[in-house]
Structures are given as C-alpha cells and as structure tokens.
Motif scaffolding. Structure first.
Motif, PDB file in Angstrom:
ATOM      1  N   VAL A 138      51.052  52.483 -46.907  1.00 52.12           N
ATOM      2  CA  VAL A 138      50.508  52.196 -48.236  1.00 52.12           C
ATOM      3  C   VAL A 138      49.025  51.880 -48.123  1.00 52.12           C
ATOM      4  O   VAL A 138      48.536  51.575 -47.039  1.00 52.12           O
ATOM      5  N   PRO A 139      48.307  51.908 -49.256  1.00 53.01           N
ATOM      6  CA  PRO A 139      46.924  51.463 -49.224  1.00 53.01           C
ATOM      7  C   PRO A 139      46.876  49.980 -48.849  1.00 53.01           C
ATOM      8  O   PRO A 139      47.698  49.183 -49.317  1.00 53.01           O
ATOM      9  N   THR A 140      45.934  49.630 -48.004  1.00 53.55           N
ATOM     10  CA  THR A 140      45.824  48.254 -47.542  1.00 53.55           C
ATOM     11  C   THR A 140      44.365  47.876 -47.348  1.00 53.55           C
ATOM     12  O   THR A 140      43.539  48.731 -47.021  1.00 53.55           O
ATOM     13  N   THR A 141      44.075  46.623 -47.592  1.00 50.73           N
ATOM     14  CA  THR A 141      42.742  46.087 -47.382  1.00 50.73           C
ATOM     15  C   THR A 141      42.875  44.752 -46.665  1.00 50.73           C
ATOM     16  O   THR A 141      43.770  43.978 -46.978  1.00 50.73           O
ATOM     17  N   ALA A 142      41.992  44.497 -45.720  1.00 54.44           N
ATOM     18  CA  ALA A 142      41.944  43.199 -45.050  1.00 54.44           C
ATOM     19  C   ALA A 142      40.558  42.615 -45.264  1.00 54.44           C
ATOM     20  O   ALA A 142      39.549  43.304 -45.084  1.00 54.44           O
ATOM     21  N   LEU A 143      40.530  41.369 -45.671  1.00 54.18           N
ATOM     22  CA  LEU A 143      39.282  40.651 -45.917  1.00 54.18           C
ATOM     23  C   LEU A 143      39.245  39.399 -45.063  1.00 54.18           C
ATOM     24  O   LEU A 143      40.284  38.785 -44.808  1.00 54.18           O
ATOM     25  N   VAL A 144      38.054  38.997 -44.653  1.00 50.93           N
ATOM     26  CA  VAL A 144      37.889  37.727 -43.964  1.00 50.93           C
ATOM     27  C   VAL A 144      37.443  36.721 -45.016  1.00 50.93           C
ATOM     28  O   VAL A 144      36.473  36.946 -45.738  1.00 50.93           O
ATOM     29  N   ALA A 145      38.215  35.630 -45.127  1.00 47.70           N
ATOM     30  CA  ALA A 145      37.951  34.640 -46.163  1.00 47.70           C
ATOM     31  C   ALA A 145      38.342  33.260 -45.666  1.00 47.70           C
ATOM     32  O   ALA A 145      39.191  33.116 -44.788  1.00 47.70           O
ATOM     33  N   GLN A 146      37.741  32.267 -46.259  1.00 48.15           N
ATOM     34  CA  GLN A 146      38.145  30.896 -45.955  1.00 48.15           C
ATOM     35  C   GLN A 146      39.402  30.584 -46.762  1.00 48.15           C
ATOM     36  O   GLN A 146      39.421  30.741 -47.978  1.00 48.15           O
ATOM     37  N   THR A 147      40.451  30.180 -46.097  1.00 47.57           N
ATOM     38  CA  THR A 147      41.676  29.819 -46.792  1.00 47.57           C
ATOM     39  C   THR A 147      41.542  28.402 -47.343  1.00 47.57           C
ATOM     40  O   THR A 147      40.685  27.636 -46.915  1.00 47.57           O
ATOM     41  N   LEU A 148      42.409  28.051 -48.280  1.00 48.63           N
ATOM     42  CA  LEU A 148      42.321  26.740 -48.918  1.00 48.63           C
ATOM     43  C   LEU A 148      42.627  25.594 -47.966  1.00 48.63           C
ATOM     44  O   LEU A 148      42.129  24.486 -48.144  1.00 48.63           O
ATOM     45  N   VAL A 149      43.457  25.864 -46.974  1.00 52.06           N
ATOM     46  CA  VAL A 149      43.809  24.875 -45.964  1.00 52.06           C
ATOM     47  C   VAL A 149      43.474  25.474 -44.598  1.00 52.06           C
ATOM     48  O   VAL A 149      43.830  26.622 -44.328  1.00 52.06           O
ATOM     49  N   SER A 150      42.802  24.724 -43.751  1.00 55.44           N
ATOM     50  CA  SER A 150      42.320  25.293 -42.483  1.00 55.44           C
ATOM     51  C   SER A 150      43.446  25.757 -41.561  1.00 55.44           C
ATOM     52  O   SER A 150      43.236  26.636 -40.730  1.00 55.44           O
ATOM     53  N   ASP A 151      44.651  25.194 -41.693  1.00 52.54           N
ATOM     54  CA  ASP A 151      45.783  25.618 -40.861  1.00 52.54           C
ATOM     55  C   ASP A 151      46.372  26.952 -41.294  1.00 52.54           C
ATOM     56  O   ASP A 151      47.175  27.539 -40.583  1.00 52.54           O
ATOM     57  N   TRP A 152      46.022  27.417 -42.487  1.00 49.80           N
ATOM     58  CA  TRP A 152      46.518  28.705 -42.966  1.00 49.80           C
ATOM     59  C   TRP A 152      45.615  29.786 -42.392  1.00 49.80           C
ATOM     60  O   TRP A 152      44.453  29.919 -42.782  1.00 49.80           O
ATOM     61  N   LEU A 153      46.131  30.580 -41.476  1.00 54.18           N
ATOM     62  CA  LEU A 153      45.320  31.572 -40.773  1.00 54.18           C
ATOM     63  C   LEU A 153      45.307  32.928 -41.462  1.00 54.18           C
ATOM     64  O   LEU A 153      44.390  33.712 -41.260  1.00 54.18           O
ATOM     65  N   VAL A 154      46.328  33.209 -42.248  1.00 58.13           N
ATOM     66  CA  VAL A 154      46.448  34.498 -42.923  1.00 58.13           C
ATOM     67  C   VAL A 154      47.198  34.296 -44.233  1.00 58.13           C
ATOM     68  O   VAL A 154      48.075  33.436 -44.338  1.00 58.13           O
ATOM     69  N   GLU A 155      46.816  35.073 -45.221  1.00 61.37           N
ATOM     70  CA  GLU A 155      47.498  35.088 -46.510  1.00 61.37           C
ATOM     71  C   GLU A 155      47.592  36.549 -46.927  1.00 61.37           C
ATOM     72  O   GLU A 155      46.623  37.292 -46.786  1.00 61.37           O
ATOM     73  N   ILE A 156      48.752  36.961 -47.394  1.00 55.05           N
ATOM     74  CA  ILE A 156      48.946  38.368 -47.765  1.00 55.05           C
ATOM     75  C   ILE A 156      49.505  38.443 -49.165  1.00 55.05           C
ATOM     76  O   ILE A 156      50.460  37.723 -49.498  1.00 55.05           O
ATOM     77  N   GLU A 157      48.905  39.316 -49.995  1.00 62.47           N
ATOM     78  CA  GLU A 157      49.458  39.580 -51.317  1.00 62.47           C
ATOM     79  C   GLU A 157      49.852  41.044 -51.383  1.00 62.47           C
ATOM     80  O   GLU A 157      49.256  41.891 -50.722  1.00 62.47           O
ATOM     81  N   ILE A 158      50.896  41.302 -52.156  1.00 64.41           N
ATOM     82  CA  ILE A 158      51.390  42.666 -52.274  1.00 64.41           C
ATOM     83  C   ILE A 158      51.663  43.022 -53.726  1.00 64.41           C
ATOM     84  O   ILE A 158      51.806  42.137 -54.582  1.00 64.41           O
ATOM     85  N   ILE A 159      51.748  44.319 -53.960  1.00 62.79           N
ATOM     86  CA  ILE A 159      52.265  44.852 -55.212  1.00 62.79           C
ATOM     87  C   ILE A 159      53.410  45.769 -54.816  1.00 62.79           C
ATOM     88  O   ILE A 159      53.291  46.565 -53.874  1.00 62.79           O
ATOM     89  N   ALA A 160      54.524  45.627 -55.513  1.00 60.80           N
ATOM     90  CA  ALA A 160      55.707  46.466 -55.258  1.00 60.80           C
ATOM     91  C   ALA A 160      56.161  47.086 -56.567  1.00 60.80           C
ATOM     92  O   ALA A 160      55.867  46.571 -57.642  1.00 60.80           O
TER      93      ALA A 160
END
Length: 128
Positions: A104-126
C-alpha cells in the motif's frame, strides 16, 4: 470494493517493492480511519525497545481492525511517525512482515512524539 494500483514508471522515481505510489479504492462499502496507534500494551505501558513497540503497534492495529471485521488486507494507507530517523529500517521490516505481501502507499515521518518513551506511532486507513 476494488483496488487499483497506480505505480507509474515513467516521469517519476521508481517505487520500491514494499510500497506503491498510489492505490485507487473503487466503491468501498466502509472506510475506517485509525488514529495514530502506539506500541503500548493493554495497561498502556510502552514496549522497552523499538522492536517491542513495533510488535505492539501491529498487534494493536490488528485488534482495531478486527473490531471492524477487517484485517491488514483492508489497509489502503499507512503513515508512520518515528521519533528518530534511525528507526526507519526496523519500521519498514515490521510493516513488511505485518502486511505479508500486501502493498500500500506508505509514508514515514520523523517527529517528536507526545511522550518520550513512545518511539513510533502508526496511523492507517482501511476500507472494504
């Protein structure tokens, strides 16, 4: 629902085997927009490593999809938010494993998460 891959090869840089430039969704019955999902366990505790968080993210996404009677095969778009660019390869490997050949189409961005222990966050559309 029918999907049509759009992956032009002329006039644009080539897509890699693990993603496509665009996916057309024709006549979906339902569309599911999933909020950014973190690598947290059922108690809300983040995995201790990037790999643990990626495993939790994909487990959480499968749970959310199942609640809508969908699977990873219904995913039509993925956006990953990585706390560090060094996480890109592990994120890609986890995505490829989770999708098991579904591209599927995918994009990865480097961003500061809201909590420093959160290393990755993924959102999807299905869709289905």
């Amino acid at each position: 629902m029918k999907t049509v891959q759009h992956n032009p090869t002329r006039g644009i840089y080539p897509a890699t085997p693990d993603y496509i430039h665009a996916l057309e969704v024709r006549q979906p019955n339902r569309i599911l927009y999933v909020a950014g999902t973190m690598g947290l366990d059922a108690q809300g505790v983040p995995g201790k490593t990037l790999e643990a968080q990626l495993a939790l993210v994909w487990s959480n996404l499968r749970t959310i999809l199942a609640s809508a009677d969908m699977t990873v095969r219904n995913i039509v778009r993925i956006t990953s938010y990585l706390r560090d660019a060094a996480y890109a390869e592990a994120n890609q490997a986890a995505r490829i494993a989770a999708l098991d050949g579904h591209v599927v189409p995918t994009t990865a961005l480097v961003a500061q998460t809201l909590v420093s222990d959160w290393l990755v966050e993924i959102e999807i559309i299905a869709a289905d």
